[in-house]
Design a protein around this motif. Structure first.
Motif, PDB file in Angstrom:
ATOM      1  N   PRO A   1       0.838  -1.197   0.000  1.00 33.31           N
ATOM      2  CA  PRO A   1       0.000   0.000   0.000  1.00 33.31           C
ATOM      3  C   PRO A   1       0.875   1.249   0.000  1.00 33.31           C
ATOM      4  CG  PRO A   1      -0.110  -1.124   2.116  1.00 33.31           C
ATOM      5  CD  PRO A   1       0.711  -1.981   1.211  1.00 33.31           C
ATOM      6  N   ALA A   2       0.363   2.290  -0.583  1.00 36.45           N
ATOM      7  CA  ALA A   2       1.100   3.545  -0.664  1.00 36.45           C
ATOM      8  C   ALA A   2       1.004   4.325   0.644  1.00 36.45           C
ATOM      9  CB  ALA A   2       0.566   4.384  -1.815  1.00 36.45           C
ATOM     10  N   TRP A   3       0.303   3.810   1.621  1.00 42.88           N
ATOM     11  CA  TRP A   3       0.144   4.495   2.895  1.00 42.88           C
ATOM     12  C   TRP A   3       0.471   3.537   4.018  1.00 42.88           C
ATOM     13  CZ3 TRP A   3      -3.657   3.719  -0.708  1.00 42.88           C
ATOM     14  CH2 TRP A   3      -4.494   2.656  -0.463  1.00 42.88           C
ATOM     15  N   GLY A   4       0.706   4.100   5.188  1.00 44.02           N
ATOM     16  CA  GLY A   4       1.109   3.293   6.327  1.00 44.02           C
ATOM     17  C   GLY A   4      -0.057   2.820   7.168  1.00 44.02           C
ATOM     18  N   VAL A   5       0.289   2.151   8.244  1.00 45.33           N
ATOM     19  CA  VAL A   5      -0.695   1.620   9.183  1.00 45.33           C
ATOM     20  C   VAL A   5      -1.358   2.791   9.918  1.00 45.33           C
ATOM     21  CG1 VAL A   5      -0.974   0.172  11.229  1.00 45.33           C
ATOM     22  CG2 VAL A   5       0.668  -0.469   9.465  1.00 45.33           C
ATOM     23  N   PRO A   6      -2.691   2.793  10.006  1.00 45.12           N
ATOM     24  CA  PRO A   6      -3.374   3.896  10.693  1.00 45.12           C
ATOM     25  C   PRO A   6      -3.033   3.938  12.180  1.00 45.12           C
ATOM     26  CG  PRO A   6      -4.959   2.418   9.612  1.00 45.12           C
ATOM     27  CD  PRO A   6      -3.622   1.807   9.472  1.00 45.12           C
ATOM     28  N   LYS A   7      -2.856   5.155  12.707  1.00 46.74           N
ATOM     29  CA  LYS A   7      -2.644   5.315  14.151  1.00 46.74           C
ATOM     30  C   LYS A   7      -3.571   6.375  14.748  1.00 46.74           C
ATOM     31  CE  LYS A   7       0.889   8.748  14.961  1.00 46.74           C
ATOM     32  NZ  LYS A   7       2.124   9.039  15.641  1.00 46.74           N
ATOM     33  N   GLY A   8      -4.304   7.089  13.896  1.00 45.08           N
ATOM     34  CA  GLY A   8      -5.239   8.089  14.405  1.00 45.08           C
ATOM     35  C   GLY A   8      -6.237   8.508  13.347  1.00 45.08           C
ATOM     36  N   ILE A   9      -7.346   9.088  13.807  1.00 41.39           N
ATOM     37  CA  ILE A   9      -8.385   9.590  12.904  1.00 41.39           C
ATOM     38  C   ILE A   9      -8.750  11.004  13.331  1.00 41.39           C
ATOM     39  CG2 ILE A   9     -10.730   9.287  11.994  1.00 41.39           C
ATOM     40  CD1 ILE A   9     -10.646   6.406  12.990  1.00 41.39           C
ATOM     41  N   VAL A  10      -8.964  11.866  12.354  1.00 41.40           N
ATOM     42  CA  VAL A  10      -9.534  13.187  12.571  1.00 41.40           C
ATOM     43  C   VAL A  10     -10.828  13.214  11.775  1.00 41.40           C
ATOM     44  CG1 VAL A  10      -9.221  15.670  12.270  1.00 41.40           C
ATOM     45  CG2 VAL A  10      -7.239  14.225  12.789  1.00 41.40           C
ATOM     46  N   LEU A  11     -11.924  13.575  12.420  1.00 43.39           N
ATOM     47  CA  LEU A  11     -13.232  13.632  11.763  1.00 43.39           C
ATOM     48  C   LEU A  11     -13.788  15.042  11.918  1.00 43.39           C
ATOM     49  CD1 LEU A  11     -15.602  12.086  10.397  1.00 43.39           C
ATOM     50  CD2 LEU A  11     -16.447  11.606  12.706  1.00 43.39           C
ATOM     51  N   LEU A  12     -14.135  15.655  10.803  1.00 42.57           N
ATOM     52  CA  LEU A  12     -14.642  17.024  10.817  1.00 42.57           C
ATOM     53  C   LEU A  12     -16.008  17.103  10.154  1.00 42.57           C
ATOM     54  CD1 LEU A  12     -11.389  18.759   9.533  1.00 42.57           C
ATOM     55  CD2 LEU A  12     -12.170  18.606  11.899  1.00 42.57           C
ATOM     56  N   ALA A  13     -16.925  17.836  10.786  1.00 44.72           N
ATOM     57  CA  ALA A  13     -18.233  18.105  10.194  1.00 44.72           C
ATOM     58  C   ALA A  13     -18.125  19.425   9.438  1.00 44.72           C
ATOM     59  CB  ALA A  13     -19.295  18.210  11.283  1.00 44.72           C
ATOM     60  N   THR A  14     -18.424  19.407   8.144  1.00 43.09           N
ATOM     61  CA  THR A  14     -18.403  20.629   7.334  1.00 43.09           C
ATOM     62  C   THR A  14     -19.771  20.792   6.682  1.00 43.09           C
ATOM     63  OG1 THR A  14     -17.714  19.602   5.254  1.00 43.09           O
ATOM     64  CG2 THR A  14     -15.963  20.195   6.800  1.00 43.09           C
ATOM     65  N   PRO A  15     -20.104  21.962   6.193  1.00 39.70           N
ATOM     66  CA  PRO A  15     -21.391  22.130   5.512  1.00 39.70           C
ATOM     67  C   PRO A  15     -21.546  21.217   4.292  1.00 39.70           C
ATOM     68  CG  PRO A  15     -20.429  24.270   6.016  1.00 39.70           C
ATOM     69  CD  PRO A  15     -19.390  23.233   6.331  1.00 39.70           C
ATOM     70  N   GLU A  16     -20.431  20.862   3.664  1.00 45.04           N
ATOM     71  CA  GLU A  16     -20.474  19.999   2.481  1.00 45.04           C
ATOM     72  C   GLU A  16     -20.550  18.520   2.821  1.00 45.04           C
ATOM     73  OE1 GLU A  16     -17.754  22.237   2.862  1.00 45.04           O
ATOM     74  OE2 GLU A  16     -18.933  23.808   1.896  1.00 45.04           O
ATOM     75  N   GLY A  17     -20.217  18.155   4.066  1.00 49.18           N
ATOM     76  CA  GLY A  17     -20.229  16.754   4.467  1.00 49.18           C
ATOM     77  C   GLY A  17     -19.131  16.446   5.460  1.00 49.18           C
ATOM     78  N   TRP A  18     -19.018  15.191   5.808  1.00 47.77           N
ATOM     79  CA  TRP A  18     -18.037  14.738   6.782  1.00 47.77           C
ATOM     80  C   TRP A  18     -16.687  14.505   6.110  1.00 47.77           C
ATOM     81  CZ3 TRP A  18     -19.075  14.767  11.844  1.00 47.77           C
ATOM     82  CH2 TRP A  18     -20.411  14.841  12.219  1.00 47.77           C
ATOM     83  N   ARG A  19     -15.626  15.059   6.693  1.00 48.42           N
ATOM     84  CA  ARG A  19     -14.263  14.907   6.188  1.00 48.42           C
ATOM     85  C   ARG A  19     -13.445  14.091   7.173  1.00 48.42           C
ATOM     86  NH1 ARG A  19     -14.312  16.573   0.926  1.00 48.42           N
ATOM     87  NH2 ARG A  19     -15.603  18.418   0.794  1.00 48.42           N
ATOM     88  N   THR A  20     -12.553  13.283   6.640  1.00 47.17           N
ATOM     89  CA  THR A  20     -11.701  12.474   7.504  1.00 47.17           C
ATOM     90  C   THR A  20     -10.237  12.699   7.169  1.00 47.17           C
ATOM     91  OG1 THR A  20     -11.726  10.592   5.981  1.00 47.17           O
ATOM     92  CG2 THR A  20     -13.401  10.618   7.711  1.00 47.17           C
ATOM     93  N   GLY A  21      -9.425  12.500   8.165  1.00 48.33           N
ATOM     94  CA  GLY A  21      -7.986  12.434   8.012  1.00 48.33           C
ATOM     95  C   GLY A  21      -7.528  11.210   8.776  1.00 48.33           C
ATOM     96  N   VAL A  22      -6.812  10.325   8.115  1.00 47.51           N
ATOM     97  CA  VAL A  22      -6.262   9.141   8.776  1.00 47.51           C
ATOM     98  C   VAL A  22      -4.767   9.365   8.913  1.00 47.51           C
ATOM     99  CG1 VAL A  22      -5.938   6.648   8.652  1.00 47.51           C
ATOM    100  CG2 VAL A  22      -8.061   7.666   7.794  1.00 47.51           C
ATOM    101  N   VAL A  23      -4.310   9.461  10.152  1.00 47.61           N
ATOM    102  CA  VAL A  23      -2.897   9.662  10.448  1.00 47.61           C
ATOM    103  C   VAL A  23      -2.235   8.294  10.472  1.00 47.61           C
ATOM    104  CG1 VAL A  23      -1.252  10.587  12.121  1.00 47.61           C
ATOM    105  CG2 VAL A  23      -3.496  11.678  11.839  1.00 47.61           C
ATOM    106  N   THR A  24      -1.074   8.176   9.802  1.00 43.02           N
ATOM    107  CA  THR A  24      -0.385   6.887   9.739  1.00 43.02           C
ATOM    108  C   THR A  24       0.806   6.853  10.689  1.00 43.02           C
ATOM    109  OG1 THR A  24       1.134   7.502   7.965  1.00 43.02           O
ATOM    110  CG2 THR A  24      -1.037   6.646   7.307  1.00 43.02           C
ATOM    111  N   ALA A  25       1.222   5.653  11.028  1.00 43.05           N
ATOM    112  CA  ALA A  25       2.360   5.463  11.931  1.00 43.05           C
ATOM    113  C   ALA A  25       3.643   6.043  11.344  1.00 43.05           C
ATOM    114  CB  ALA A  25       2.539   3.977  12.236  1.00 43.05           C
ATOM    115  N   GLU A  26       3.715   6.107  10.020  1.00 41.45           N
ATOM    116  CA  GLU A  26       4.905   6.631   9.356  1.00 41.45           C
ATOM    117  C   GLU A  26       4.894   8.153   9.256  1.00 41.45           C
ATOM    118  OE1 GLU A  26       4.215   2.510   8.489  1.00 41.45           O
ATOM    119  OE2 GLU A  26       2.927   4.230   8.241  1.00 41.45           O
ATOM    120  N   GLY A  27       3.831   8.786   9.747  1.00 41.03           N
ATOM    121  CA  GLY A  27       3.763  10.243   9.756  1.00 41.03           C
ATOM    122  C   GLY A  27       2.954  10.854   8.629  1.00 41.03           C
ATOM    123  N   GLY A  28       2.355  10.052   7.777  1.00 43.50           N
ATOM    124  CA  GLY A  28       1.537  10.577   6.689  1.00 43.50           C
ATOM    125  C   GLY A  28       0.100  10.805   7.115  1.00 43.50           C
TER     126      GLY A  28
END
Length: 128
Positions: A18-45
């Motif tokens: 995979p081009a991304w690392g193992v997940p270590k965190g999630i950021v979830l944001l409510a926006t007027p357009e919809g729900w946005r996510t950020g998945v933080v990886t163990a490698e820092g991405g």
């Protein structure tokens, strides 16, 4: 095995990673357009995107959907099970979670049913 075959095998193995690392965190944001996510990886991405739920989805349901998405990502691309623990929100429109690997217990291998190598029965089964 010749050099050409080794190079092909290497390229094939690299393409499967995979081009991304193992997940270590999630950021979830409510926006007027919809729900946005950020998945933080163990490698820092960080992988960012839109959560596949309607914009008016209840925050609890959005957190459940985000956790399921990350569990599937870890299982499908990294062959590991993870646990998602949501932290109390600091703002009414954003949430964060810690993602940790789940270690198999009782000697059971992930995804395996039946006795393990030591001959221990599955949970819930009675000894013969």
């Amino acid at each position: 095995m010749g050099r050409r075959e080794r190079d092909r095998a290497k390229a094939k193995a690299k393409a499967k990673r995979p081009a991304w690392g193992v997940p270590k965190g999630i950021v979830l944001l409510a926006t007027p357009e919809g729900w946005r996510t950020g998945v933080v990886t163990a490698e820092g991405g960080m992988l960012c995107g839109r959560l596949a739920v309607p914009a008016d989805t209840d925050p609890h349901d959005a957190r459940t959907a985000a956790a399921a998405m990350v569990r599937e990502l870890a299982r499908d691309f990294h062959a590991t099970d993870v646990e998602v623990a949501w932290e109390p929100p600091r703002e009414p429109w954003s949430w964060t979670a810690e993602v940790t690997p789940v270690a198999p217990d009782d000697g059971m291998l992930p995804g395996r049913t039946g006795p393990d190598r030591a001959g221990q029965p599955d949970r819930g089964s009675s000894p013969s």
